[in-house]
Design a protein around this motif. Structure first.
Motif, short mmCIF file in Angstrom:
data_model
loop_
_atom_site.label_atom_id
_atom_site.label_comp_id
_atom_site.label_asym_id
_atom_site.label_seq_id
_atom_site.Cartn_x
_atom_site.Cartn_y
_atom_site.Cartn_z
N GLU A 144 0.83 -1.21 0.00
CA GLU A 144 0.00 0.00 0.00
C GLU A 144 0.86 1.26 0.00
N GLU A 145 1.97 1.23 0.76
CA GLU A 145 2.87 2.38 0.78
C GLU A 145 3.49 2.60 -0.60
N LYS A 146 3.84 1.52 -1.28
CA LYS A 146 4.40 1.65 -2.62
C LYS A 146 3.37 2.24 -3.58
N LEU A 147 2.13 1.76 -3.50
CA LEU A 147 1.09 2.28 -4.38
C LEU A 147 0.82 3.75 -4.10
N LYS A 148 0.83 4.12 -2.83
CA LYS A 148 0.61 5.50 -2.45
C LYS A 148 1.72 6.39 -2.99
N ALA A 149 2.96 5.94 -2.88
CA ALA A 149 4.09 6.70 -3.39
C ALA A 149 4.02 6.81 -4.90
N LYS A 150 3.61 5.72 -5.56
CA LYS A 150 3.50 5.73 -7.01
C LYS A 150 2.43 6.72 -7.45
N ALA A 151 1.32 6.76 -6.73
CA ALA A 151 0.25 7.69 -7.06
C ALA A 151 0.69 9.13 -6.85
N GLY B 109 3.59 10.15 -7.44
CA GLY B 109 4.55 10.48 -8.47
C GLY B 109 5.99 10.47 -8.01
N LYS B 110 6.29 9.74 -6.99
CA LYS B 110 7.67 9.67 -6.54
C LYS B 110 8.06 8.21 -6.36
N ARG B 111 9.35 7.99 -6.31
CA ARG B 111 9.84 6.63 -6.14
C ARG B 111 9.71 6.23 -4.68
N TYR B 112 9.33 4.99 -4.46
CA TYR B 112 9.16 4.49 -3.08
C TYR B 112 10.49 4.44 -2.35
N ASP B 113 11.55 4.02 -3.03
CA ASP B 113 12.83 3.82 -2.36
C ASP B 113 13.73 5.05 -2.42
N ASP B 114 13.21 6.18 -2.88
CA ASP B 114 14.01 7.39 -2.99
C ASP B 114 13.99 8.14 -1.66
N PRO B 115 15.08 8.12 -0.91
CA PRO B 115 15.09 8.79 0.40
C PRO B 115 15.10 10.30 0.29
N ASP B 116 15.50 10.85 -0.86
CA ASP B 116 15.57 12.31 -1.01
C ASP B 116 14.27 12.91 -1.53
N ALA B 117 13.29 12.08 -1.82
CA ALA B 117 12.03 12.57 -2.34
C ALA B 117 11.30 13.35 -1.25
#
Length: 65
Positions: free
Chosen positions: A22-29, A31-39
């Motif tokens: 769910e966190e990955k889908l939320k991040a995708k929605a 518009g940012k990468r899930y594993d990007d710590p600088d986002a």
């Protein structure tokens, strides 16, 4: 000695997988990468919509006829 409750452990693993998905889908929605710590965090999908379109107010364009 008590026996391990494998059903409980499995359920916890499934819940952890579901939460991560769910966190990955939320991040995708958003518009940012899930594993990007600088986002930048805190930007929701609604905030990311900067198309410049005015929100629909329910009033259509005036009919000239």
């Amino acid at each position: 000695m008590a026996t391990p409750n494998y059903g409980y452990e499995k359920r916890q693993r499934e819940l952890a997988k579901k939460k991560k998905k769910e966190e990955k889908l939320k991040a995708k929605a958003a518009g940012k990468r899930y594993d990007d710590p600088d986002a930048p965090e805190g930007q929701s999908a609604d905030d990311a919509d900067t198309t410049g379109a005015a929100p629909a107010s329910g009033e259509g364009p005036a009919n000239p006829a």
